[in-house]
Design an enzyme around this catalytic site. Structure first.
Site, PDB file in Angstrom:
ATOM      1  N   GLU A 111       0.926  -1.084  -0.052  1.00 10.65           N
ATOM      2  CA  GLU A 111       0.013  -0.221   0.038  1.00 10.65           C
ATOM      3  C   GLU A 111       0.816   1.329  -0.009  1.00 10.65           C
ATOM      4  O   GLU A 111       0.743   2.123   0.840  1.00 10.65           O
ATOM      5  CB  GLU A 111      -0.996  -0.097   1.290  1.00 10.65           C
ATOM      6  CG  GLU A 111      -1.887  -1.170   1.081  1.00 10.65           C
ATOM      7  CD  GLU A 111      -3.221  -1.260   2.067  1.00 10.65           C
ATOM      8  OE1 GLU A 111      -3.023  -0.439   3.173  1.00 10.65           O
ATOM      9  OE2 GLU A 111      -4.116  -1.799   1.709  1.00 10.65           O
ATOM     10  N   GLU A 163      -4.300  -9.028  -1.105  1.00 13.70           N
ATOM     11  CA  GLU A 163      -4.765  -8.741   0.277  1.00 13.70           C
ATOM     12  C   GLU A 163      -6.269  -8.473   0.252  1.00 13.70           C
ATOM     13  O   GLU A 163      -6.655  -7.612  -0.638  1.00 13.70           O
ATOM     14  CB  GLU A 163      -4.058  -7.535   1.037  1.00 13.70           C
ATOM     15  CG  GLU A 163      -4.569  -7.759   2.475  1.00 13.70           C
ATOM     16  CD  GLU A 163      -3.706  -6.382   3.389  1.00 13.70           C
ATOM     17  OE1 GLU A 163      -2.441  -6.287   3.243  1.00 13.70           O
ATOM     18  OE2 GLU A 163      -4.286  -5.590   3.833  1.00 13.70           O
TER      19      GLU A 163
END
Length: 326
Positions: free
Chosen positions: A141, A243
């Site tokens: 991220e 994820e």
């Protein structure tokens, strides 16, 4: 207890004819993340750009390495990829692991070279423990700056890091290890991929694109077309959802026992991603406690299996998500 742990691992990693659901893919964290019991890195020696003090001893001492070895004993053909949450604090402009912050310097500089070497040492150290990592992502991220372990990259800085540092380092030391770019929300596509792949040098090192589901808010906002569009532009790159979890929304946080809607959302997302050319799908935590942890910053979520260690219970609970995954 050990019997409970063995039963949980068997449920996930044994093949269906052995009583499990036959997981074939797994994600590892490089050093700590929010779901670690505390923050740590593999080298906290300030200024050690040669990485002479690099060590995975925290993963050995915590039992993480042994757990992965136990999993591989059940599933020897398991494909593993790894993602970093943050470089050591001393390597970052913010001098802390949380709240984002970029690496010091720029691509091609000594800190970026050291960070690429950190990857190589991680791969070598894990391989020495019998754990072969097939791919690494460039950053978990990179557009986010939460209070836990995180590090900021733009598509441009990630592109340059791949082209000048990470790509050449792994080509020399671990040529079989694939590089996954992005590892973030699907909303970044296709623009992120276009930016990285426009550079001919970066392009030759990248094998895949990692995506997360959170920005879709339980798929209330459909983002599958972004994957299909990206595949059309770059058909040689694999797209891998790296994820996803339930119970992450602030108004609906943590485990919810027996919630079949959460299982249905998993199935909806898996099918939607696969129909949009994804090559697989990766859940987040395989097991959490009844609070949704442990998590050293209180970022509690749900998981397909829930345990109750606080009450010394040997029981574990398979959530509907587990059956949808199976």
């Amino acid at each position: 207890d050990q019997a409970t742990r063995d039963a949980i691992l068997a449920a996930y990693y044994k093949p269906s004819d052995g009583g499990g659901i036959g997981y074939s893919l797994g994600r590892l964290t490089m050093a700590s993340c929010d779901f670690s019991t505390h923050s740590y890195s593999y080298n906290d020696v300030v200024g050690d750009l040669d990485m002479k003090n690099f060590s995975i001893s925290p993963d050995i001492e915590s039992g993480k390495i042994q757990l992965i070895q136990n999993v591989l004993a059940l599933a020897p053909n398991l494909t593993l990829f790894a993602s970093p949450w943050s470089a050591p604090a001393w390597m970052k402009v913010t001098d802390r692991v949380g709240h984002g912050g970029a690496l010091n310097g720029s691509a091609g500089g000594e800190v970026h070279k050291a960070w690429a070497h950190y990857y190589s040492l991680f791969l070598t150290a894990y391989k020495a423990q019998g754990i072969v990592v097939s791919a690494v992502s460039t950053q978990n991220e990179p557009t986010m700056s939460p209070r836990w372990e995180s590090m900021h990259w733009t598509a441009e800085t990630q592109r340059d890091f791949i082209a000048q540092d990470l790509g050449p380092e792994l080509a020399r030391s671990h040529p079989d290890v694939k590089i996954i770019m992005l590892d973030d929300q699907r909303t970044n596509l296709p623009k992120w991929a276009v930016t990285v792949m426009a550079d001919e040098t970066a392009r030759k090192y990248v094998s895949g694109i990692g995506v997360h589901w959170y920005a879709a808010v339980d798929d209330l906002v459909p983002h599958f077309a972004r994957l299909a569009d990206t595949h059309e532009k770059f058909p040689d790159l694999f797209i891998l959802p790296t994820e996803a979890c339930e119970g992450y929304l602030p108004w609906n946080q943590g485990p919810r026992a027996g919630d079949w809607k959460r299982g249905q959302t998993y199935s909806h997302d898996i099918i939607g991603d696969l129909n949009a050319f994804a090559v697989g799908w990766t859940d987040w935590n395989i097991v959490l406690d009844r609070q949704g942890g442990p998590n050293h910053v209180g970022n509690f979520v749900d998981a397909p299996i829930i345990v109750d260690p606080a009450n010394n219970s040997s029981r574990f609970y398979k959530q509907p998500m587990f059956y949808h995954l199976g």
